[in-house]
Design a protein around this motif. Structure first.
Motif, PDB file in Angstrom:
ATOM      1  N   VAL A  26       0.876  -1.178   0.000  1.00  0.00           N
ATOM      2  CA  VAL A  26       0.000   0.000   0.000  1.00  0.00           C
ATOM      3  C   VAL A  26       0.906   1.218   0.000  1.00  0.00           C
ATOM      4  O   VAL A  26       1.766   1.364   0.870  1.00  0.00           O
ATOM      5  CB  VAL A  26      -0.945   0.012   1.220  1.00  0.00           C
ATOM      6  N   ASN A  27       0.742   2.050  -1.009  1.00  0.00           N
ATOM      7  CA  ASN A  27       1.572   3.246  -1.189  1.00  0.00           C
ATOM      8  C   ASN A  27       3.063   2.898  -1.148  1.00  0.00           C
ATOM      9  O   ASN A  27       3.873   3.620  -0.575  1.00  0.00           O
ATOM     10  CB  ASN A  27       1.226   4.308  -0.143  1.00  0.00           C
ATOM     11  N   GLY A  28       3.412   1.748  -1.739  1.00  0.00           N
ATOM     12  CA  GLY A  28       4.810   1.334  -1.868  1.00  0.00           C
ATOM     13  C   GLY A  28       5.379   0.587  -0.681  1.00  0.00           C
ATOM     14  O   GLY A  28       6.471   0.046  -0.755  1.00  0.00           O
ATOM     15  N   ALA A  29       4.657   0.528   0.429  1.00  0.00           N
ATOM     16  CA  ALA A  29       5.155  -0.158   1.633  1.00  0.00           C
ATOM     17  C   ALA A  29       4.477  -1.514   1.777  1.00  0.00           C
ATOM     18  O   ALA A  29       3.252  -1.620   1.667  1.00  0.00           O
ATOM     19  CB  ALA A  29       4.889   0.690   2.872  1.00  0.00           C
ATOM     20  N   ARG A  30       5.283  -2.540   2.046  1.00  0.00           N
ATOM     21  CA  ARG A  30       4.735  -3.882   2.245  1.00  0.00           C
ATOM     22  C   ARG A  30       3.933  -3.902   3.544  1.00  0.00           C
ATOM     23  O   ARG A  30       4.392  -3.407   4.573  1.00  0.00           O
ATOM     24  CB  ARG A  30       5.859  -4.912   2.305  1.00  0.00           C
ATOM     25  N   ILE A  31       2.738  -4.473   3.482  1.00  0.00           N
ATOM     26  CA  ILE A  31       1.901  -4.520   4.685  1.00  0.00           C
ATOM     27  C   ILE A  31       2.191  -5.798   5.479  1.00  0.00           C
ATOM     28  O   ILE A  31       2.679  -6.787   4.938  1.00  0.00           O
ATOM     29  CB  ILE A  31       0.399  -4.379   4.359  1.00  0.00           C
TER      30      ILE A  31
END
Length: 75
Positions: A26-31
């Protein structure tokens, strides 16, 4: 998994990663696996490191049948 849930009487549009090999971003960050992440208008969602991205274009109340709108982004 894309889902919506009720929090304090309001529906929230969320994404979960159920332990995928290549991750959900999400928005480039791994959740974090198993942790719901609320999706707001303009959020970018990608399944896998090199998959297509999707952008949330509507985060308002769910339409009849629970429909939400995503648009395919770049990638």
């Amino acid at each position: 998994v894309l889902d919506y849930r009720c929090v304090d009487g309001a529906l929230e549009f969320c994404v979960y990663d159920l332990g995928s090999t290549n991750g959900t971003f999400v928005n480039g960050a791994r959740i974090i696996r198993g942790m719901p992440v609320r999706l707001e208008k303009g959020a970018s969602v990608r399944f896998g490191k090199r998959g297509a991205s999707w952008v949330v274009v509507d985060d308002g109340p769910a339409r009849e049948g629970g429909e939400r709108r995503l648009a395919r982004g770049r990638g």
